[in-house]
Every structure is written in C-alpha cells, then in structure tokens.
Enzyme design. Structure first.
Site, mmCIF file in Angstrom:
data_model
loop_
_atom_site.group_PDB
_atom_site.id
_atom_site.type_symbol
_atom_site.label_atom_id
_atom_site.label_comp_id
_atom_site.label_asym_id
_atom_site.label_seq_id
_atom_site.Cartn_x
_atom_site.Cartn_y
_atom_site.Cartn_z
ATOM 1 N NE ARG A 15 -1.310 -37.273 7.019
ATOM 2 C CZ ARG A 15 -0.195 -37.696 5.715
ATOM 3 N NH1 ARG A 15 -0.569 -38.831 6.353
ATOM 4 N NH2 ARG A 15 0.006 -36.900 5.331
ATOM 5 C CG ASN A 385 27.891 -15.266 41.707
ATOM 6 O OD1 ASN A 385 27.057 -15.662 42.811
ATOM 7 N ND2 ASN A 385 27.531 -15.556 39.978
#
Ligand code: UD1
Ligand code: MG
Length: 456
Positions: A15, A385
């Site tokens: 379920r 960077n």
C-alpha cells in the site's frame, strides 16, 4: 537476564505503492527500520536480529555500516510466527523481544515496562492497547478473572470478539526457550493460512505461564506505517514531540507546527527559530542565535549571537559569533566564517575561510578562498576558481578592499590592504597597500550623435 531482540521487516508494504521497501521509507530523514533499531539498541540487547524478505538487498545495503545486526532471511512471507522462527537460530537464552520494523515511534520506557512484565523469564509480556476503532487488529481475549488467555485475529474473530477494544500491538517479550518450543507447535489452519505468532499466547496459558499485558503511554507508540497517509501522520507526531522537547528546554519557536528536525539539534540559551525551518544532520546553535523564516541547515555550527535572516541555505558550514547571514545566503560545504562576519543577499560561499569582521554583502561567489580579517568584498565579486579541470585558491589578505564586480582569476593573491578597482579582472598578484585595476580607459566622443532613421 540476557535480552534478544527480533525485528520483523519482511513485509512488502504494497500500500506504499513504491519501489522502496516499506521499512526504508523515512521519518525525519531516517528509515522506519532505523528508528526501531536505534530504540532496540538503547535496551542493550545481546543480539539484534532483523528478519528481512522483500527488497532484502536494498534493506541490507541501507544498514551496511551497522555491523552489530544479524540478518535472517524469510524467503516467503508465511506469517509472523514463521518470520520469528527464521530468527531463532541466532538467539539463545533469556528473553526475546519482538518488534516490528514498520512501527517506528515506540518509547524505550514502554519497552522496558514490557520487559519487566516477563518477571525475569517467568511470564510473557504483551503490549496491548485500547482503541475506539479496533477493526483489523488481533483482539485480546481475557477470562472472567481478566487474565489474558489468547489472541484472536480480526479475520478469525466472532462478532463478540470483534467488539473487544483491547488490541494486540504485535510487540511482545517471551522467554526465549519457551518461544522456540511454541513456534514449533504453530499451525496455519486459520482464515489467512498463516503461522500466527499470536497463537503462542494460548500456548503460554496452556503451559501455565502468566501473560502480562502492558500499554504504551500514547497510542502512536504502537502505530505502524502501511501507507503514505500513516507515514505523514507519524512524521507530524515525531516533529511535534521534538518541538515540545525544544520548547521545554527553552528554545523559542514561532510555531511548533512549522519546524522539521531530521537529525539532532543542539542549542544554547535564548535561541529563537522562526517558521518553516528545516534542520538536517547535526546542527549546533550557540546562545542567542536567531534563525529567520524558511532557513535550511544541514550539519552546521552557529556560534553565539549569530543572526540568520530568512531564506538561507547552509550545509557543512561554520559561522563565528555575532555574524549576520542573509537573507538569501548560501553557505556550502567548507564555508568557515570567523566572528563578526557579514554575508548578505545572493552570496554563495564554498570551501572558504572568511576572517574576523569581513563583509561579503551582495551578489557574490566565493569558492576555494582564504579571506583575511577586515576585508570588504564588493558587490558582484567572483572568485574564478575553476578552469574546467582544476580548482585553484584565491587569497585575500587582511584589510583588502575588493571593488565591485571584480573577477579574481585563481590562483591569485590580493595583498594586505590592497584595493582592486571596480570591474577589474585580476589575474596577477595585487600588491599589498596598492590600488590594482584592469579596466579599459573610459572615453567620451564629443559631438557624437545617435543614428537616425532614414526618411524615405
Ligand atoms: C499483526 C498481528 C495482529 C496485530 C497487528 C498489529 C499476527 C498474526 N497478527 O497482524 O494481532 O494486531 O499485527 O499491527 O501476528 N511480517 C514478516 N513476515 C511475515 C508476515 C509479517 O516479517 O511473514 C512482518 C511485517 O513486515 C510487519 C509485521 O510482521 O512488520 C506484522 O505483519 P502484518 O502483516 O502487518 O500483520 P497483521 O496482519 O497486521
Ligand atoms: Mg499490519
């Protein structure tokens, strides 16, 4: 008395409508089974056995680092009695406590009461509850002296039995040797064709053992998860409990219904947290920390007097005392801010140290950097960077002033007290104390006129 714990976790959980095995669905970020195992461990068992079946590899993989677990495979789900039997080769002596892997919120104290109900191996302890709507559960049948005599499953129960409001939660504590013997006597001639663990209760009574029922302090302690609705309900209960604990310990919550803690939250005094904040992993908040609305913090440490304005996202980061962050700031892994740092809106900081009293207030990316004390980073500054392959370091020394819209092409160093001109692309060292800029000269063309539309 030695304690053995068996956790039943072989069920599929149809379920849930999910490819994830039921016991791996999370409450507060931790699998249901993880909650059960943590509580089980708090009781210091000699053995902790998990009966698994459906999605076994996935379940085992999720707990691969928990080497104290013993795994028992149940190839076919032939009932709870059959499931427990798969674990019996791994347990010996004392009392065996049986828990469900999909019932996550049982209190340790409740289980201690259940264990005490075995009177040192002389009786069976059974955790029962009284429910206004007992449909679906096994019912506790008692005799005229109110002694428990057996459990009848809902599907096998008569009308009269279905009217009983005392239900079996499924948790029980049973002398191990007896359990082994009774399991071998189970038969599956019932409505579901299963080997019911619950049938051992009648066998215990037959053999002259008392069955002592105890109840949890709260109904939710025995509630299991079968579908997403119940998962959400237990999540809310868990969060409510945490909010209550925080407020009891002095934390101010703008709304205890609007905080989610998926991990642990340590805190000092006079901490206040506005609505809709999420805490993950381990978060530590110092004294007088204020967290604005809609912040998400994961593995973060904020020192005393830090203010987090609304809508900040922090992960694996540290913030020094009295720093002001946000609104709309993002601190990524390795961001380490010293005291009195200001980080403003639309600023992202990753793997970078920012020194005492430095300010990065607007629209900036700082990645792989070391920024000293008293630095002012202007709006729109970018540490470049990454060259597509490697990450390189940007160093900005104490008291430097980075002009707005500066690109710092790493590896590069800006010296102490240096200034960079607005709009500069800095590719070489900017010497200490000097102004460095790279900028096309501004020119004005006197008498220039805009192009005009040609008239036809
Ligand atoms: C069981 C009890 C019932 C009780 C209810 C509480 C039995 C026969 N009935 O019923 O009295 O009121 O729990 O929720 O015990 N499991 C396995 N292998 C199996 C069957 C089940 O590991 O072969 C596990 C499931 O994953 C689950 C637990 O055992 O964690 C309970 O199984 P479930 O099918 O939910 O039992 P119920 O029929 O609800
Ligand atoms: Mg069930």
């Amino acid at each position: 008395m030695s304690l053995q714990i068996i956790v039943l976790a072989a069920g599929q959980g149809k379920r849930m409508h999910s490819s994830l095995p039921k016991v791996l669905h999370p409450i507060a970020g931790k699998p249901l089974l993880g909650h059960v195992l943590d509580t089980a461990r708090a009781l210091s068992p000699e053995k902790l056995v998990v009966v698994f079946g459906h999605g076994g590899d996935q379940v085992k993989a999720a707990f691969a680092d928990q080497v104290d677990l013993v795994w028992a495979h149940q190839a076919e789900q032939l009932g709870t009695g059959h499931a427990v039997r798969q674990a019996m080769p791994h347990v010996q002596g004392g009392v065996t406590l049986i828990l469900y892997g999909d019932v996550p919120l049982t209190r340790k104290e409740t289980l201690e009461h259940l264990l005490a109900a075995t009177q040192h191996c002389a009786a069976v302890g059974l955790l029962t509850d009284y429910l206004p709507e007992p449909a679906g559960y096994g019912r506790i049948v008692r005799d005229s002296d109110h002694r428990v005599i057996r459990i009848v499953e809902h599907k096998d129960a008569s009308e009269a039995e279905r009217a009983i409001s005392e239900i079996n939660t499924g948790m029980m504590a049973v002398p191990t040797a007896r359990l082994e013997a009774w399991l071998n006597e189970l038969r599956n001639d019932n409505a579901q064709g299963e080997y019911y663990l619950t049938d051992i209760i009648a066998l215990a009574v037959r053999d002259g053992l008392a069955v002592n029922a105890v109840q949890p302090a709260d109904h939710w302690e025995a509630e299991g998860v079968n579908n997403k609705l119940q998962l959400a309900q237990l999540e809310r209960i868990y969060q409510q409990n945490q909010a209550t604990a925080l407020m009891t310990a002095g934390v101010t919550l703008a709304d205890p219904a609007r905080i989610d803690i998926r991990g642990t939250l340590a805190h000092g005094q006079d901490v206040s947290i506005d609505v809709n904040c999420v805490f993950e992993g381990h978060v530590e908040l110092g004294n007088n920390v204020r967290i604005g609305a809609n912040c998400v913090l994961k593995n973060v440490k904020l020192a005393d007097n830090v203010v987090l304005h609304p809508f900040c996202h922090l992960e694996d980061a540290q913030v020094g005392a009295a720093s002001l962050i946000g609104p709309y700031a993002r601190l990524r892994p390795g961001a380490a801010l010293a005291e009195n740092v200001h980080v403003g809106n639309f600023v992202e900081i990753k793997k970078a140290e920012v020194g005492v009293g430095s300010k990065v207030n607007h629209l900036t990316y700082i990645g792989d950097a070391r920024i000293g004390k008293g630095v002012n980073v202007g709006a729109g500054t970018i540490t470049c960077n990454y060259d597509g392959v490697n990450k390189s370091l940007t160093v900005i020394e104490d008291d430097a002033f980075i002009g707005s819209n500066t690109c710092l092409v790493a590896p590069v160093t800006v010296g102490a007290g240096a200034t960079t001109g607005a709009g500069s692309v800095i590719t070489k060292p900017a010497p200490a104390g000097e102004l460095t800029l790279s900028r096309a000269k501004q020119v004005t063309l006197a008498g220039w006129v805009r192009p005009q539309k040609k008239s036809k």
